[in-house]
Design a protein around this motif. Structure first.
Motif, mmCIF file in Angstrom:
data_model
loop_
_atom_site.group_PDB
_atom_site.id
_atom_site.type_symbol
_atom_site.label_atom_id
_atom_site.label_comp_id
_atom_site.label_asym_id
_atom_site.label_seq_id
_atom_site.Cartn_x
_atom_site.Cartn_y
_atom_site.Cartn_z
ATOM 1 N N HIS A 1 37.732 43.997 32.111
ATOM 2 C CA HIS A 1 36.665 42.994 32.158
ATOM 3 C C HIS A 1 35.531 43.438 33.072
ATOM 4 O O HIS A 1 34.375 43.147 32.806
ATOM 5 C CB HIS A 1 37.247 41.657 32.636
ATOM 6 C CG HIS A 1 38.155 41.055 31.612
ATOM 7 N ND1 HIS A 1 37.690 40.606 30.389
ATOM 8 C CD2 HIS A 1 39.484 40.854 31.598
ATOM 9 C CE1 HIS A 1 38.703 40.147 29.680
ATOM 10 N NE2 HIS A 1 39.810 40.292 30.379
ATOM 11 N N ALA A 2 35.879 44.133 34.146
ATOM 12 C CA ALA A 2 34.849 44.608 35.063
ATOM 13 C C ALA A 2 34.054 45.736 34.407
ATOM 14 O O ALA A 2 34.499 46.343 33.435
ATOM 15 C CB ALA A 2 35.488 45.099 36.354
ATOM 16 N N THR A 3 32.871 45.982 34.958
ATOM 17 C CA THR A 3 31.998 46.977 34.338
ATOM 18 C C THR A 3 31.705 48.134 35.284
ATOM 19 O O THR A 3 30.680 48.795 35.148
ATOM 20 C CB THR A 3 30.666 46.337 33.902
ATOM 21 O OG1 THR A 3 30.043 45.805 35.069
ATOM 22 C CG2 THR A 3 30.890 45.242 32.887
ATOM 23 N N THR A 4 32.588 48.367 36.244
ATOM 24 C CA THR A 4 32.416 49.529 37.115
ATOM 25 C C THR A 4 33.365 50.634 36.661
ATOM 26 O O THR A 4 34.373 50.365 36.015
ATOM 27 C CB THR A 4 32.737 49.167 38.572
ATOM 28 O OG1 THR A 4 34.058 48.618 38.591
ATOM 29 C CG2 THR A 4 31.761 48.145 39.106
#
Lengths: 198, 198, 198, 198
Positions: free
Chosen positions: A33-36
């Protein structure tokens, strides 16, 4: 002794099943879900197990390809020996996911080895059945020869399975080593073919 | 130099894997619960990333088709170069979903480019291996020629990957441009074939 | 009477669908979160239903393979009779999962039998259509003969379906018995082929 | 005009994609938790939409099969016209699920028609491209003839799409009627082939 079917459909069906097995494994890579970029870090063990299983499935496909290439015809029993092999291979995505999601914990690691062991045995049975039809003097029988590698792999799996409960690193290393020994598996058949052409 | 296998099963297996890759991407399009047309709006970026990846996978399939069409025979090393290509392509659904679900955020966009880059390199390696078997004078070698497009694409990917962290629009535009340059990729091989028939 | 198509694409498409059916069933094996071997215990009924369905799909593939092997040509009606068979087979993963996840409860067990019954009927229809094109004197017609097994299986399914609500063990045993009777299904065709070669 | 590729790989790849599309739709049938037959009742609309889409995909496969059967060779443009068709077909599982899970609500029903419309247009484009290579005098061109059915279907879809917002029954009925008109699609090509053999 009925031995009447060509191999093209056996190959096509096996290609289909193996293609699906090798591809659905990637569905276990849950999209973060995170975008890093660091969001990919938890996926590293899943990814590592995916690579190992991709190579194993690739080895089976490549060997299967070479073996069937020198097999002119099959019969019903070979179809079932082949389905038996595909059955064990079909469990690879399951054990790969279990192993990867749990950072190569002992029980998943041992189960992974068990599935590899059964697939290895299924491959040997399939090989024996094909040779039984063709005769000990066939190209395949001569190419396989004493089949040291085929006999060594199950022994290594049998060592690796209990080892998983002692040292996961040694157990995992054995799986990697077996894969590496098979990465150039087909020279025997290619050499036998080349010898025949002389 | 063993070079004994036909290409039909390599093509069939690749077709199977590529067909699955191109189709399972659509599973990422989560069915909306609402029943209005506006319920489709949040899916637009997922859909856009699906279209882009569909075209990329289509390009790989079309080029693969053309290349193998002028390849009479392969050996074990080519099987593995091909599996290596399929490995990177198999990661396309994962990065497509990550990119689409996060509205083309920087890290997913860069990762997408990285997978495209690796697939592009894998394709060049496969091409080199096939040419190595056939010789520099073969139809394929002549059709590929200096292969400007094949050399330019990796450079563009390498530019697009860091650019994703600066401007997502420029980075995304580069991916689209590379795809466009490949959309008519096969004229070289078709032209070489036509020339040969004269 | 139009009967103009070869069978290769019918076989390839059926192989694809059957390969996917047999493989996606394994996706129902949910990866356990725990990392002990006992975490696999709850999966035993799911696994048992997977094995049963794997064998059933394998039987259909093997029989389909043998039947098409002695079928030189087909027409539009056969394509649809084949799609009808594939439709019922495509429901096998669904009923397998329902049955396995609910420990072979009565209703799922009966539904499983219903899908097997419909697939069995669809197979007989397909067989009839192919024989109708080839004539009662064809190799296939002679190989099938009175087709006792083909007529017995639906009767056994029809018995097993209501029995599921009385005794799940008897009902399940019938499914296993039918599968066992088909595990060597193809001798008829292989024998007919062998006889022809004399 | 380069027209150099055979059709076997185009057919194999299309078979693979269509086989996956037709099979993954069944994954939308969520396995019920309850174990009564009535637990299947909520699945009825999902099941109905599955049947409709199965038939549509079957029609496309059957027609594609017949068309390629009388197509001796293709070129790059045909590969892309074919990929374009596969793209729209790949969206069928998505719209089928949206429609089925929402009891054929207006917007999903209209979207379903839109995807069918685009697939129909893509099929006509593919057909035109193949005829353009073969010439207006080819077997395919003569078999297709004025192609009334091919021209009528898009018109019916265009009527059905807005109608979905007025009456879901009429809109759905139109989709069923179009499917029924295509269920015996191939007589034209089979008849043209039979005529040629005389």
């Amino acid at each position: 002794m009925p031995a009447v079917l060509g191999t093209s459909r056996l190959e096509a069906f096996s290609d289909g099943v193996i293609a699906i097995i090798i591809t659905i494994m990637v569905l276990e890579l849950d999209v973060p879900h995170a975008t890093t970029l660091s969001a990919l870090t938890p996926l590293v063990p899943v990814f590592a197990s995916y690579i190992l299983s991709f190579i194993y499935i690739g080895i089976y496909w490549s060997n299967h390809h070479h073996m069937l290439h020198v097999t002119p015809r099959v019969e019903g029993g070979v179809l079932w020996a082949n389905l038996h092999l595909l059955f064990w291979l079909s469990l690879v995505p399951f054990v790969t996911a279990w192993m990867g999601e749990n950072h190569f914990a002992a029980a998943p690691l041992a189960t992974y080895g068990f599935v590899l062991l059964m697939a290895g045995i299924a491959y040997v049975i399939l090989q024996q059945r094909i040779i039984a039809i063709q005769g000990e003097d066939s190209l395949l029988a001569r190419a396989i020869g004493p089949d040291l590698k085929g006999k060594l792999s199950p022994i290594l799996y049998i060592i690796a399975i209990p080892t998983a409960f002692v040292s996961r690193w040694i157990s995992g290393a054995i799986y990697v080593i077996v894969a590496l020994t098979w990465l150039v598996p087909d020279r025997r058949i290619e050499r036998a073919l080349a010898a025949q052409e002389l």
